[in-house]
Design a protein around this motif. Structure first.
Motif, PDB file in Angstrom:
ATOM      1  N   GLY A  72       0.806  -1.212   0.000  1.00 23.09           N
ATOM      2  CA  GLY A  72       0.000   0.000   0.000  1.00 23.09           C
ATOM      3  C   GLY A  72       0.839   1.261   0.000  1.00 23.09           C
ATOM      4  N   THR A  73       0.158   2.391   0.119  1.00 25.29           N
ATOM      5  CA  THR A  73       0.832   3.690   0.180  1.00 25.29           C
ATOM      6  C   THR A  73       0.381   4.433   1.430  1.00 25.29           C
ATOM      7  OG1 THR A  73      -0.905   4.734  -1.147  1.00 25.29           O
ATOM      8  CG2 THR A  73       0.988   3.855  -2.330  1.00 25.29           C
ATOM      9  N   ASP A  74       1.179   5.414   1.846  1.00 24.32           N
ATOM     10  CA  ASP A  74       0.830   6.173   3.047  1.00 24.32           C
ATOM     11  C   ASP A  74       0.093   7.451   2.689  1.00 24.32           C
ATOM     12  OD1 ASP A  74       2.750   7.883   2.044  1.00 24.32           O
ATOM     13  OD2 ASP A  74       4.198   7.546   3.656  1.00 24.32           O
ATOM     14  N   GLN A  75      -0.054   8.342   3.660  1.00 26.40           N
ATOM     15  CA  GLN A  75      -0.857   9.553   3.478  1.00 26.40           C
ATOM     16  C   GLN A  75      -0.256  10.523   2.469  1.00 26.40           C
ATOM     17  OE1 GLN A  75       0.819   8.658   6.097  1.00 26.40           O
ATOM     18  NE2 GLN A  75       1.930  10.376   7.025  1.00 26.40           N
ATOM     19  N   ASP A  79       5.431   4.728  -1.160  1.00 22.07           N
ATOM     20  CA  ASP A  79       5.284   3.275  -1.153  1.00 22.07           C
ATOM     21  C   ASP A  79       5.730   2.721   0.197  1.00 22.07           C
ATOM     22  OD1 ASP A  79       4.845   0.702  -2.670  1.00 22.07           O
ATOM     23  OD2 ASP A  79       6.953   0.452  -2.133  1.00 22.07           O
ATOM     24  N   VAL A  80       4.830   2.033   0.890  1.00 23.45           N
ATOM     25  CA  VAL A  80       5.120   1.534   2.237  1.00 23.45           C
ATOM     26  C   VAL A  80       6.198   0.454   2.197  1.00 23.45           C
ATOM     27  CG1 VAL A  80       4.149   0.345   4.242  1.00 23.45           C
ATOM     28  CG2 VAL A  80       2.834   2.135   3.091  1.00 23.45           C
ATOM     29  N   LEU A  81       6.143  -0.437   1.225  1.00 22.91           N
ATOM     30  CA  LEU A  81       7.149  -1.493   1.143  1.00 22.91           C
ATOM     31  C   LEU A  81       8.548  -0.915   0.936  1.00 22.91           C
ATOM     32  CD1 LEU A  81       7.914  -4.466   1.006  1.00 22.91           C
ATOM     33  CD2 LEU A  81       7.389  -4.421  -1.441  1.00 22.91           C
ATOM     34  N   SER A  82       8.670   0.084   0.097  1.00 19.63           N
ATOM     35  CA  SER A  82       9.975   0.717  -0.123  1.00 19.63           C
ATOM     36  C   SER A  82      10.495   1.350   1.158  1.00 19.63           C
ATOM     37  CB  SER A  82       9.873   1.774  -1.227  1.00 19.63           C
ATOM     38  OG  SER A  82       9.497   1.204  -2.457  1.00 19.63           O
ATOM     39  N   ALA A 246       4.412   4.754  14.045  1.00 19.56           N
ATOM     40  CA  ALA A 246       3.788   5.944  14.638  1.00 19.56           C
ATOM     41  C   ALA A 246       2.894   6.658  13.632  1.00 19.56           C
ATOM     42  CB  ALA A 246       4.872   6.884  15.158  1.00 19.56           C
ATOM     43  N   GLU A 247       3.359   6.789  12.392  1.00 17.61           N
ATOM     44  CA  GLU A 247       2.542   7.446  11.375  1.00 17.61           C
ATOM     45  C   GLU A 247       1.306   6.620  11.038  1.00 17.61           C
ATOM     46  OE1 GLU A 247       6.100   9.859   8.969  1.00 17.61           O
ATOM     47  OE2 GLU A 247       5.281   7.989   8.169  1.00 17.61           O
ATOM     48  N   GLY A 248       1.457   5.312  10.989  1.00 16.91           N
ATOM     49  CA  GLY A 248       0.317   4.462  10.664  1.00 16.91           C
ATOM     50  C   GLY A 248      -0.693   4.363  11.777  1.00 16.91           C
TER      51      GLY A 248
END
Length: 291
Positions: A72-75, A79-82, A246-248
């Motif tokens: 997925g992607t964040d806000q 790219d979250v995986l990267s 923390a961001e998630g």
């Protein structure tokens, strides 16, 4: 007719014993494979990240896992995986640096203290007791808050809170061995006291301390992530597991589960691998475990 004298079978080599331990304990083998994979990911992370871990693209913000973005992607559309892959290098670098520093200093301080005995040993013992009287994570928070939340200060703080474990271990082991026959022989051969500690005593203690290294690596990773989680560690937008969690965490109630699930899983697996690997190292390196 002369009787044939029985010969004792040679003790198993370390490699053969390690192979036996890995065969008999699948969890240790899995932990060793996981730790190796983490190290490889850390080394080759610049070539493994499918996207730039700090580049944002708000047009794809908060997208769930898909073929284009596996985690997925964040806000900000990153790219979250990267970011998880890139964070692996930083977290392992912090943990390895901190544990190496505390191991080297702790072994020397504890070894000299245990060999000397007397007043020096008592003073070092009381200082270690005072240091361990503080909650270690709270002590790390105080040190980073005082020094500043830069990577090098996180390494120093993590090394300081790990230092008592190695001092106490080396101090106790050297204290037991300081009157052993090979130590007396070294002294009779003209070796100085420091040389006896560094060349004869510590090499006999280091294999057992390697178990503590593996356990402390997991704790150091968790400590660095915890500092970042509460805002005292690495600063955003640098990819780091604690920052990602923390961001998630802010988006859990909105159903954006992937923002915290994947970084948290990476952190949990890293700590678990090093903890399980410590148990396996004890079985491999402890001569009493060899049969």
């Amino acid at each position: 007719m002369n009787a044939v004298s029985p010969t004792l079978a040679p003790p198993p080599s370390t490699l053969r014993h390690a192979a036996y331990v890995l065969r008999e304990n699948p969890l240790t083998a899995v932990a060793a494979a996981g730790a190796t994979l983490l190290c490889l990911v850390a080394v080759f992370s610049p070539w493994l990240t499918p996207y730039d871990p700090v580049a944002s693209d708000v047009s794809v913000a908060l997208q769930p896992p898909s073929a284009a973005h596996w985690a997925g992607t964040d806000q900000l559309g990153r790219d979250v995986l990267s970011r998880i892959v890139a964070a692996t290098r930083l977290d392992l670098a912090i943990a390895l640096s901190a544990v190496s520093l505390s191991f080297a200093l702790g072994a020397v301080i504890g070894g000299v203290s245990g060999y000397a005995g007397g007043r020096l040993d008592r003073v070092v013992g009381r200082l270690v007791d005072v240091l361990m009287a503080f909650p270690l994570f709270v002590l790390a928070m105080a040190l980073v808050a005082a020094l500043g939340n830069r990577v090098e200060n996180i390494v120093i703080a993590t090394a300081i809170i790990n230092l008592p474990f190695y001092i106490r271990f080396a101090r106790a082991e050297v204290n037991v061995r300081r009157d052993a026959g090979y130590v007396e022989a070294a002294r009779a051969g003209g070796e100085g006291h420091l040389a006896v500690v560094l060349r004869f005593l510590l090499p006999n203690v280091l294999p057992a301390m390697a178990v503590q290294i593996s356990l402390n690596l997991g704790w150091a990773i968790l400590n660095a992530a915890g500092l970042s989680f509460i805002g005292l560690g690495v600063r955003p937008p640098t990819p780091e597991w604690g920052i990602l969690v923390a961001e998630g965490a802010r988006f859990i109630t909105t159903g954006k589960w992937w923002l915290v699930a994947f970084p948290g899983l990476a952190l949990m697996l890293a700590v678990l691998c090093f903890n399980l690997l410590g148990d396996g190292l004890r079985d491999i390196l402890d001569p009493r475990m060899r049969t």
